[in-house]
Design a protein around this motif. Sequence first.
Motif, PDB file in Angstrom:
ATOM      1  N   PRO A 123      15.392   7.138  10.704  1.00 23.71           N
ATOM      2  CA  PRO A 123      15.820   5.767  11.234  1.00 23.71           C
ATOM      3  C   PRO A 123      15.015   5.267  12.662  1.00 23.71           C
ATOM      4  N   TYR A 124      15.236   4.064  12.365  1.00 23.98           N
ATOM      5  CA  TYR A 124      14.522   3.242  13.759  1.00 23.98           C
ATOM      6  C   TYR A 124      15.627   2.207  14.335  1.00 23.98           C
ATOM      7  N   ASP A 125      15.492   1.806  15.447  1.00 24.87           N
ATOM      8  CA  ASP A 125      16.105   0.810  16.070  1.00 24.87           C
ATOM      9  C   ASP A 125      14.981  -0.574  16.462  1.00 24.87           C
ATOM     10  N   GLU A 126      13.911   0.143  17.010  1.00 25.24           N
ATOM     11  CA  GLU A 126      12.656  -1.111  16.892  1.00 25.24           C
ATOM     12  C   GLU A 126      11.391  -0.234  15.994  1.00 25.24           C
ATOM     13  N   LEU A 127      10.650  -0.975  15.297  1.00 21.80           N
ATOM     14  CA  LEU A 127       9.666  -0.737  14.472  1.00 21.80           C
ATOM     15  C   LEU A 127       8.352  -1.376  14.845  1.00 21.80           C
ATOM     16  N   VAL A 128       7.299  -0.511  15.157  1.00 19.85           N
ATOM     17  CA  VAL A 128       5.797  -1.358  15.425  1.00 19.85           C
ATOM     18  C   VAL A 128       5.064  -0.799  14.204  1.00 19.85           C
ATOM     19  N   LEU A 129       4.475  -1.959  13.618  1.00 20.58           N
ATOM     20  CA  LEU A 129       3.512  -1.698  12.509  1.00 20.58           C
ATOM     21  C   LEU A 129       2.122  -2.010  13.229  1.00 20.58           C
ATOM     22  N   ALA A 130       1.279  -0.910  13.446  1.00 18.72           N
ATOM     23  CA  ALA A 130      -0.181  -0.990  13.776  1.00 18.72           C
ATOM     24  C   ALA A 130      -1.043  -0.375  12.697  1.00 18.72           C
ATOM     25  N   THR A 131      -0.612  -0.860  11.248  1.00 21.52           N
ATOM     26  CA  THR A 131      -1.371  -0.397  10.331  1.00 21.52           C
ATOM     27  C   THR A 131      -2.867  -0.560  10.193  1.00 21.52           C
ATOM     28  N   GLY A 132      -3.396  -1.656  11.061  1.00 26.76           N
ATOM     29  CA  GLY A 132      -4.813  -2.045  11.090  1.00 26.76           C
ATOM     30  C   GLY A 132      -5.153  -2.458   9.856  1.00 26.76           C
ATOM     31  N   SER A 133      -6.499  -2.233   9.174  1.00 24.80           N
ATOM     32  CA  SER A 133      -7.052  -3.052   7.853  1.00 24.80           C
ATOM     33  C   SER A 133      -7.638  -1.880   7.126  1.00 24.80           C
ATOM     34  N   TYR A 134      -8.146  -2.360   6.108  1.00 25.89           N
ATOM     35  CA  TYR A 134      -8.699  -1.582   5.005  1.00 25.89           C
ATOM     36  C   TYR A 134     -10.031  -2.134   4.709  1.00 25.89           C
ATOM     37  N   PRO A 135     -11.116  -1.576   4.341  1.00 25.49           N
ATOM     38  CA  PRO A 135     -12.428  -2.267   3.938  1.00 25.49           C
ATOM     39  C   PRO A 135     -12.112  -2.912   2.626  1.00 25.49           C
ATOM     40  N   PHE A 136     -12.672  -4.212   2.767  1.00 27.13           N
ATOM     41  CA  PHE A 136     -12.887  -4.976   1.382  1.00 27.13           C
ATOM     42  C   PHE A 136     -14.301  -4.414   0.506  1.00 27.13           C
ATOM     43  N   VAL A 137     -13.721  -4.177  -0.693  1.00 30.82           N
ATOM     44  CA  VAL A 137     -14.602  -3.737  -1.623  1.00 30.82           C
ATOM     45  C   VAL A 137     -14.710  -4.850  -2.748  1.00 30.82           C
ATOM     46  N   PRO A 138     -16.082  -5.434  -2.995  1.00 36.26           N
ATOM     47  CA  PRO A 138     -15.876  -6.674  -3.955  1.00 36.26           C
ATOM     48  C   PRO A 138     -15.692  -6.184  -5.318  1.00 36.26           C
ATOM     49  N   PRO A 139     -15.346  -6.952  -5.983  1.00 34.99           N
ATOM     50  CA  PRO A 139     -14.848  -6.530  -7.394  1.00 34.99           C
ATOM     51  C   PRO A 139     -16.086  -6.463  -8.343  1.00 34.99           C
ATOM     52  N   ILE A 140     -16.896  -5.355  -8.229  1.00 33.64           N
ATOM     53  CA  ILE A 140     -18.279  -5.348  -8.703  1.00 33.64           C
ATOM     54  C   ILE A 140     -18.123  -4.155  -9.879  1.00 33.64           C
ATOM     55  N   GLU A 141     -18.576  -4.566 -11.072  1.00 34.60           N
ATOM     56  CA  GLU A 141     -18.576  -3.361 -12.082  1.00 34.60           C
ATOM     57  C   GLU A 141     -19.247  -2.283 -11.642  1.00 34.60           C
ATOM     58  N   GLY A 142     -18.512  -1.043 -11.567  1.00 33.66           N
ATOM     59  CA  GLY A 142     -19.077   0.287 -11.180  1.00 33.66           C
ATOM     60  C   GLY A 142     -19.008   0.613  -9.640  1.00 33.66           C
ATOM     61  N   ASN A 143     -18.207  -0.260  -8.912  1.00 36.65           N
ATOM     62  CA  ASN A 143     -17.686   0.182  -7.565  1.00 36.65           C
ATOM     63  C   ASN A 143     -16.959   1.426  -7.430  1.00 36.65           C
ATOM     64  N   ASP A 144     -16.504   1.802  -8.347  1.00 36.76           N
ATOM     65  CA  ASP A 144     -16.005   3.330  -8.256  1.00 36.76           C
ATOM     66  C   ASP A 144     -16.737   4.444  -8.463  1.00 36.76           C
ATOM     67  N   ASN A 145     -18.097   4.480  -8.655  1.00 36.15           N
ATOM     68  CA  ASN A 145     -18.903   5.306  -8.773  1.00 36.15           C
ATOM     69  C   ASN A 145     -19.019   6.366  -7.650  1.00 36.15           C
ATOM     70  N   GLU A 146     -18.922   7.814  -7.886  1.00 28.83           N
ATOM     71  CA  GLU A 146     -18.667   8.839  -6.973  1.00 28.83           C
ATOM     72  C   GLU A 146     -19.895   8.657  -5.858  1.00 28.83           C
ATOM     73  N   ARG A 147     -20.776   7.748  -5.975  1.00 30.49           N
ATOM     74  CA  ARG A 147     -21.915   7.707  -5.037  1.00 30.49           C
ATOM     75  C   ARG A 147     -21.634   6.518  -4.125  1.00 30.49           C
ATOM     76  N   CYS A 148     -20.499   5.636  -4.508  1.00 27.68           N
ATOM     77  CA  CYS A 148     -20.184   4.590  -3.411  1.00 27.68           C
ATOM     78  C   CYS A 148     -19.138   4.943  -2.668  1.00 27.68           C
ATOM     79  N   PHE A 149     -19.184   4.459  -1.445  1.00 26.93           N
ATOM     80  CA  PHE A 149     -18.445   4.711  -0.226  1.00 26.93           C
ATOM     81  C   PHE A 149     -18.010   3.451   0.699  1.00 26.93           C
ATOM     82  N   VAL A 150     -16.868   3.708   1.362  1.00 30.19           N
ATOM     83  CA  VAL A 150     -16.822   2.837   2.409  1.00 30.19           C
ATOM     84  C   VAL A 150     -17.034   3.234   3.655  1.00 30.19           C
ATOM     85  N   TYR A 151     -17.025   2.651   4.827  1.00 30.09           N
ATOM     86  CA  TYR A 151     -17.337   3.079   6.089  1.00 30.09           C
ATOM     87  C   TYR A 151     -16.055   2.609   7.204  1.00 30.09           C
ATOM     88  N   ARG A 152     -15.131   3.670   7.034  1.00 35.54           N
ATOM     89  CA  ARG A 152     -13.804   3.427   7.888  1.00 35.54           C
ATOM     90  C   ARG A 152     -13.503   4.626   8.731  1.00 35.54           C
TER      91      ARG A 152
END
Length: 835
Positions: free
Chosen positions: A100-129
Motif C-alpha cells: 500500500p502507498y499514500d504517495e507514489l513517485v514514479l522515477a522509472t526513467g527510460s528505455y533504449p529505442f531499438v529501431p524496428p529492423i529485421e534481425g534486431n533480436d540477434n544474440e549479437r545485438c545489444f543496447v547500452y543502458r
Amino acid sequence: MSKKTLIVIGNGMVGHHFLEQFATSPAAKEYEVVVFGEEKQLAYDRVHLSEYFSGSTHADLAMGTADWYADNHITLKLGEPVLAIDRDRKTVTTPASDYPYDELVLATGSYPFVPPIEGNDNERCFVYRTLDDLDAIRASANDARTGVVVGGGLLGLEAANALKSLGLEAHVVEFAPRLMPVQLDTDGGAVLRGKIEELGVRVHTEKATTAIVDGETARLRMNFSDGEFLETDLIVFSAGIRPQDTLARESGLEVGERGGIVVNNQCTTSDPHIHAIGECALWNQRIFGLVAPGYTMARTLSAVLNGDRDAAFTGADMSTKLKLLGVDVGSIGDAHGQTAGARNIRYNDEQAGHYRRMVVSSDGKKLLGAILVGDNSYYDTLLQYALNGIDLPENAESLILPESQGGAPALGADALPDTASICSCHNVTKGDICGAIDAGCSDLGGIKVETKASTGCGGCAALLKNVVDSELEKRGVEVSKDICEHFPYSRQELFHLVKVNGIRTFRTLISQYGKGHGCDICKPTVGSILATCWNEHILATDHVPLQDTNDTFMANMQKNGTYSIVPRIPGGEITPEKLIVLGQVAKEYDLYTKITGGQRVDLFGATLSQLPEIWEKLIAAGFETGHAYGKSLRTVKSCVGSTWCRYGVQDSVGMAIFLENRYKGLRAPHKVKMAVSGCTRECAEAQSKDIGVIATENGWNLYVCGNGGMRPRHADLFATDLSDEELIRTIDRVLMFYVRTADRLQRTSVWMENLEGGLDYLKEVVLEDSLGIGAELEEHMEGIVGTYQCEWKAAVEDPEKRKRFREFVNAPEKADPVQQWTTERDQRRPALESA
C-alpha cells in the motif's frame, strides 16, 4: 500516530537524488519510505557508464551504499520490479506481494529505442543502458574484431568509445546527415565527424538499416536502404530513448501522445497522489533526457511533499558540455538560432579542428545560444553570458576568437552575479558557494560536500574551481594547488609518490592516494610520470587508457585523419643509404615528404594500418622513433661545427648526436628541444631552445629554459666553459629536476620563471647541489638511458600491440575510402573542401 507510506518506483540517478533530498527534510519523519528497483544493483552513475570498460566497478559508480539507506530508514527492494499500480486501492504489485502507498513517485526513467529492423533480436545485438548490458557487450567482444553502434547522438558516441576501449574497430551508423543532430549544426557536425574519424572510429551518416543478416567476413551484415552494407561482429543500438511509462499507462494515468507521464509544475500526475520525475515525465509536452533537469524535478517534488506551495518546476536549461572519445563538444541554449531575428557569429579553424558558433539577439546585445566543437575552454564564459543575460561586449566575436586573433579573456569569477548558475545538475549558484565558504568551507572538497556542486555530470568542475579559488583568495585563504579533484597533490608531489613507493599503474596510485576514476587532467599527467619513472612501453596495458591519440598510435594525427611519421635523425646527420630508404618508403606509400625545422624528414599521409609496415621498413634500415608524438625530447639541432666549418671550434654534430641518443625517450611535462652550435655565430639557434649548447675555445657554454612558439623566450646562460663530462652531468641534473618538479604541460621557460628564486635558485640546486640531490638526479637519468627502447620496434614485434593498428573489416587494409587527394608541387596532399 501511524506513519504514511511513500513508495518510489525506480532506483536510478533521479530516484536516488529525490531520496537524498527527501531524507533530510522534515516530512521524512512522517513517512515510511520504500524503494523498488528493477535492477539488482544500487543506484549508479549512468553518466560515466563507459568507465565500466576501463576498470571501474559498480562500487566505483554507486551513488550510495546499503548502509546509507538503512541509516535513513529507507526500505530498499532491489531486483523486485513493480508489475502494476492499483490506484483505487492505492497499492503496487510486485512478484512478491502487494504494497500500500499514500504517495507514489514514479522515477522509472527510460528505455533504449531499438529501431524496428529485421534481425534486431540477434544474440549479437545489444543496447547500452545498464551494467548488465555492458557485461553482455564485453562478453561478446571477447572474440570479436569490430563493433557497430546504431545512433550518432550523445549516447551513441559514448557507446562507440566503449567499443573502442574494448579493442574493437568501432563504427557509428547514423540516420541523420550529421552526428549529434540535436546539439550541433552542419558545420559543427562535420568538425566532430572529422575529429572522431581521426581517432579511428568510422562514421556512416544518412544510413537507414533495413535488415540484419548473417555476414560473410564477420558475424553480421547490416543491409542499408541505399544498397550498401556493413559487416560487423556485434551491434549496439543507441538510437535514442523512450519514457518508461508502461505502469502509468496501464493504470490509467494521463500520458502524452508520443509517450511520457504528464505532470504539472509540481511534478504531480493526473492522480494527485502519484508523481513522476526524470525521463519518464512529460512536462509542457517536453521530455528532458539529461540528468540535471531530473535532479531539479526531484528537488521540486521533495519541496512539494514538504508543503512548499511555491515549489514549481518551470523547465530546465539543456546546455551540455561533453567530451566524446576525447573530443570537446558543447551546446548552449538556442544553439540552432530558432529565435526570431537571431544572428550568427562563426569561427571555424579546420586546421586545428575547432568550430565555434554564437547565436546572438537581433540587437547583438544578448547571447541566445552557442555550439562548440574541439575546444570547450570557451564554454563556461558563454554559458554565463547566456544564463545570466549579461550584455555582450561591443566586439562580441572576441568571445570565440583565439587570444592571438583578438580573443577576449575568459569571464572571470568576479564578473559573475551571485545568481549565476555554476552547477545546473544540483542548481548551485555562485551565491550558494559564497555562502558555504562564509559558513566555514575552506577548500574545493568541502564546497562539493556542502553544495553538491560538480557531483553530477562534472561539467562545471573548472568553473567551480575558478569561483572557489577566487572567493577564497578574497578572504585571504591560501588556495589549493591540487592537480585536480581526484588527487590532493601537485604534479611534483605525485611524482614523488610514484617514485618513492614504486607505483607502476594509475589504478594503484588513485586507489592509494586519490579518489574517483580520474580525468583528462590527471590521467595523461600520471601516464607521463609513470613513463619517466619506469620507462615502460607506452602501449603497456595499464598505460593505454591514459594516453592521448598521438601517443596511443605513436604518430602525429593530421587534419585529414592520416598520420605523419618522423624517424629520429640525431643531430640532423644522415647517410646517403638512409636518405635513399626514406625516399623509397615515401614513394612506396605515396607519402608527402618535408624537411622539418628540427633537421629531420617528416613523412605525411600514412593510414593507421600502414604505420607498422612503414615502421618495419625504417627499423630495418637502422631508424627508430623520433618521438614527435610525445611530450619528450624532440630534436637536437646542430650546425656542421669544426668538422666542416672554418669558424667551428668544437664538434657540434658529434655532441648533438650524443645528446639526442642520451635523452631520446625521456618523458617530460612538455616537449623538450635542444641545439648545439659549433661557435658563437650560433647557426643552430641554441639560445632559443630548452637546452642550448654553444662551443667555446675552452669547452661548452650551456643555456637553459628558452623556447620559440607563441611566447618566445631567450634562454639564460647557465654555465660556461664546461668539459664534455661537466656538460652532460649538468644537463642530466637540469632535465631531471625539471621532470620532477614542473607542473603538467609546463615548458621549461615557464617552470623556471615559477621557481622561487628563478635562475639563481636553479643554479644553486644544479651547480652547487644545495638540496643534496645531485647524485640522485644523475642516477635516475642513467636508469632512463639504460632502459631505452624504441617504441615503434616494440609495437611491431608484439602481435597484441599490433592489433591496435587495424582499421577496417570490410575493406582491404590499405584502403582509404574517406580521404580525397590531389597533387601539388609533384607531391600528394589532402584535397581541400570546396568553399
